[in-house]
Design a protein around this motif. Structure first.
Motif: not given
Length: 371
Positions: A225-230
């Motif tokens: 999730t951290a990767y997808v959102a950033a």
């Protein structure tokens, strides 16, 4: 809108055809060579994410994919082993491997495309990593050689299906501009590409820490999730929007997965349903990322259930991990070297390295949206 939905259905059909072809070959390879379930996960994840990046690729970019994807797939397997054996060291290597492709965007469109390809196997590693598999699916993980072969299969299947679609299908992708206008350097210091790389590294590193402390072996959900959102964000509000869409989609997927579990769908029917859900999610993804998040949550729940885990009981943990990963990414985007949003022209998009180059919006979507 009707024409757009038809076009989306055609594109998702091509992608799912490539996914099913690669999955079938990986299934045969698993049986013949005595491999483990993670070859199937790697095959589906790589094909699914690669299809969008290759839709408008020229010959040079396709050859680059053929060289880079198998190599990085092999490296990602070694990184997965490192994380399982030495979590902190593996997390540092993984974070560097995900943020470096963002940093090299300063070197132009070719470097940006190469960086996207480099991240695909690492995204696949987060879908169902070795430590999260049930005991009967673990054993010895896929060696780097088998992983490289799966990468070659994924590239070949995508090329074959998209080539046949372009030759005989009703639509062809819109080509990217061959000679983009010269770039005007950004006045920001550090440069936007550096700022976004640092933001991504901070968000992923924090997700690794929080994921291990709060969710044990299910840390990948927070990191993903951290990767997808950033990744690929166009400002702080864009990060917030993508985080909210991913959480909303995951909630919807949780309810759908619970309904499937209540219905008692198992065996080959669950596999067929998993691919059907992915196809619908691909079809609706251009309308909102929430549809894709809902479909991925449902499909992963079906996959974990087939591998022997009680996927329904894990859904609350998944939602909590997604919420934590989104919150960490939003905090990173707002407080760690923030990048001000620039409003693009209606028919153009701004590249994420902060330059003023304008390019036509290509069909399909990037790896971040495929995650």
């Amino acid at each position: 809108m009707a024409r757009k939905l038809l076009r989306n259905a055609y594109e998702s059909g091509l992608t799912m055809a490539a996914v099913l072809l690669c999955w079938s070959l990986a299934l045969w390879l698993e049986a013949v060579a005595g491999l483990h379930t993670d070859v199937l996960v790697l095959a589906v994840a790589l094909t699914l994410t690669l299809a969008g990046t290759q839709r408008t690729a020229d010959t040079r970019r396709r050859l680059t994919a053929l060289a880079l994807l198998p190599a990085t797939a092999a490296v990602s397997i070694l990184v997965g082993r490192l994380i399982a054996a030495h979590y902190v060291i593996g997390a540092v290597v993984f974070t560097a491997g995900m943020s470096a492709p963002v940093w090299i965007r300063r070197y132009g469109r070719a470097a940006t495309k190469a960086g996207t390809l480099m991240t695909l196997p690492f995204i696949a590693l987060l879908v169902v990593p070795g430590p999260a598999l049930p005991p009967k699916a673990q054993g010895t993980l896929v060696s780097w050689g088998w992983a490289a072969l799966i990468g070659v299969l994924a590239v070949s299947c995508v090329w074959l299906v998209q080539g046949l679609g372009d030759r005989y299908g009703p639509w062809r992708p819109e080509p990217e501009p061959p000679n983009p206008p010269p770039r005007r350097p950004s006045r920001l210091r550090p440069r936007p590409s550096t700022r976004m790389a640092v933001q991504l590294a901070a968000g992923i590193a924090a997700a690794f820490v929080a994921g291990r402390l709060l969710f044990d072996d299910h840390w990948p959900w927070a990191v993903l999730t951290a990767y997808v959102a950033a990744s690929g964000n166009r400002g702080r509000t864009d990060v917030v929007r993508k985080g909210i869409e991913r959480l909303a989609g995951a909630c919807a997927g949780t309810l759908l997965a619970a309904g499937v579990a209540t219905a008692g769908i198992t065996g080959p029917a669950s596999v067929a349903l998993m691919f059907a859900v992915l196809a619908v999610a691909l079809w609706l993804r251009p309308l909102s990322y929430a549809y894709w998040a809902a479909g991925m949550t449902t499909a992963l729940s079906l996959l974990l259930g087939r591998l022997g885990q009680d996927a329904t009981s894990l859904l609350p943990t998944r939602l909590a991990a997604i919420a934590v990963g989104a919150a960490l990414t939003v905090a990173s985007a707002w407080w760690v070297l923030p990048v001000a949003k620039r409003r693009p022209a209606p028919d153009a998009v701004r590249p994420t390295d902060g330059t003023d180059q304008r390019v036509a919006r290509p069909s399909g979507s990037g790896a971040a949206q495929d995650a």
